[in-house]
Every structure is written in structure tokens, then in C-alpha cells.
Design a protein around this motif. Structure first.
Motif, PDB file in Angstrom:
ATOM      1  N   UNK A 244      -4.273  15.113-124.481  1.00 44.33           N
ATOM      2  CA  UNK A 244      -4.855  16.437-124.750  1.00 44.33           C
ATOM      3  C   UNK A 244      -5.584  16.948-123.514  1.00 44.33           C
ATOM      4  N   UNK A 245      -6.371  16.080-122.892  1.00 43.22           N
ATOM      5  CA  UNK A 245      -7.127  16.489-121.706  1.00 43.22           C
ATOM      6  C   UNK A 245      -6.208  16.771-120.519  1.00 43.22           C
ATOM      7  N   UNK A 246      -5.145  16.008-120.368  1.00 42.88           N
ATOM      8  CA  UNK A 246      -4.187  16.265-119.280  1.00 42.88           C
ATOM      9  C   UNK A 246      -3.573  17.652-119.442  1.00 42.88           C
ATOM     10  N   UNK A 247      -3.238  17.999-120.655  1.00 43.12           N
ATOM     11  CA  UNK A 247      -2.665  19.338-120.897  1.00 43.12           C
ATOM     12  C   UNK A 247      -3.663  20.434-120.532  1.00 43.12           C
ATOM     13  N   UNK A 248      -4.926  20.219-120.855  1.00 46.07           N
ATOM     14  CA  UNK A 248      -5.942  21.225-120.516  1.00 46.07           C
ATOM     15  C   UNK A 248      -6.145  21.314-119.000  1.00 46.07           C
ATOM     16  N   UNK A 249      -6.103  20.185-118.330  1.00 48.87           N
ATOM     17  CA  UNK A 249      -6.291  20.153-116.876  1.00 48.87           C
ATOM     18  C   UNK A 249      -5.114  20.796-116.167  1.00 48.87           C
ATOM     19  N   UNK A 250      -3.907  20.527-116.648  1.00 47.80           N
ATOM     20  CA  UNK A 250      -2.712  21.031-115.964  1.00 47.80           C
ATOM     21  C   UNK A 250      -2.444  22.503-116.266  1.00 47.80           C
ATOM     22  N   UNK A 251      -3.085  23.047-117.261  1.00 47.96           N
ATOM     23  CA  UNK A 251      -2.900  24.464-117.593  1.00 47.96           C
ATOM     24  C   UNK A 251      -3.802  25.353-116.761  1.00 47.96           C
ATOM     25  N   UNK A 252      -3.774  26.607-117.094  1.00 47.84           N
ATOM     26  CA  UNK A 252      -4.603  27.568-116.355  1.00 47.84           C
ATOM     27  C   UNK A 252      -5.774  28.032-117.219  1.00 47.84           C
ATOM     28  N   UNK A 253      -6.336  27.111-117.950  1.00 45.21           N
ATOM     29  CA  UNK A 253      -7.459  27.410-118.829  1.00 45.21           C
ATOM     30  C   UNK A 253      -8.718  27.690-118.011  1.00 45.21           C
ATOM     31  N   UNK A 254      -9.554  28.601-118.492  1.00 42.01           N
ATOM     32  CA  UNK A 254     -10.824  28.844-117.798  1.00 42.01           C
ATOM     33  C   UNK A 254     -11.758  27.626-117.887  1.00 42.01           C
ATOM     34  N   UNK A 255     -11.458  26.718-118.792  1.00 41.62           N
ATOM     35  CA  UNK A 255     -12.277  25.512-118.965  1.00 41.62           C
ATOM     36  C   UNK A 255     -11.648  24.319-118.259  1.00 41.62           C
ATOM     37  N   UNK A 256     -10.828  24.586-117.274  1.00 41.42           N
ATOM     38  CA  UNK A 256     -10.102  23.517-116.591  1.00 41.42           C
ATOM     39  C   UNK A 256     -11.053  22.506-115.942  1.00 41.42           C
ATOM     40  N   UNK A 257     -12.086  22.961-115.291  1.00 42.79           N
ATOM     41  CA  UNK A 257     -13.020  22.056-114.616  1.00 42.79           C
ATOM     42  C   UNK A 257     -13.738  21.154-115.626  1.00 42.79           C
ATOM     43  N   UNK A 258     -14.084  21.711-116.761  1.00 44.72           N
ATOM     44  CA  UNK A 258     -14.737  20.918-117.812  1.00 44.72           C
ATOM     45  C   UNK A 258     -13.769  19.869-118.355  1.00 44.72           C
ATOM     46  N   UNK A 259     -12.517  20.277-118.566  1.00 44.31           N
ATOM     47  CA  UNK A 259     -11.504  19.352-119.062  1.00 44.31           C
ATOM     48  C   UNK A 259     -11.237  18.247-118.041  1.00 44.31           C
TER      49      UNK A 259
END
Length: 79
Positions: free
Chosen positions: A30-45
């Protein structure tokens, strides 16, 4: 069958007592998907991923040290 499901099935069939000793695959995924995406919360993930991964490594290390110690104790009793 996807890897996560196959891993879970294998653990449940072969080592059910060690279920909590295996990698938290789903949480890391789940966290890898958040990190690899362009989410504004990428740094937190990313920070959460690194923290969880470090925790997993520490947990594995503690488990293997415990297993090694038990092996040494059993080996000394036999000899």
C-alpha cells in the motif's frame, strides 16, 4: 493467483505459528503504491514506508537472533 495471496496461503499452510513473523507485505505494498504515485502526500507515505521497512528489518533480526539462541541451547543440551 497474486503474490500476496500466494504468500499468505503458503504461510498459513506451512508455518501457521510463525504467521506474525513474516513480512507485512500488504502494508508495504500500500505504501509503495502511494510513494510511486503522484499523491500530494507522497513524502509522508515515503517516510512511513521507510519507517515500516526499518521496523520489519528490526523485527526479523530479533526473530532470527531468538531462533539462533534457541538452536544453540538445544544443541548444547544434546552434546
Amino acid at each position: 493467483m497474486k503474490f500476496g495471496k500466494r504468500l499468505k496461503k503458503q504461510v498459513e499452510e506451512s508455518l501457521p505459528g510463525w504467521r506474525d513473523k513474516f513480512l507485512s507485505y500488504k502494508r508495504l505494498k500500500v505504501l509503495v503504491r502511494l510513494v510511486s504515485g503522484s499523491s500530494p502526500h507522497r513524502a509522508v507515505a515515503e517516510a512511513a514506508f521507510v519507517r515500516l521497512l526499518n521496523d520489519e528489518v528490526d523485527r526479523f533480526n530479533a526473530f532470527f537472533l531468538e531462533q539462533e539462541e534457541e538452536f544453540i541451547i538445544r544443541h548444547r543440551v544434546r552434546t
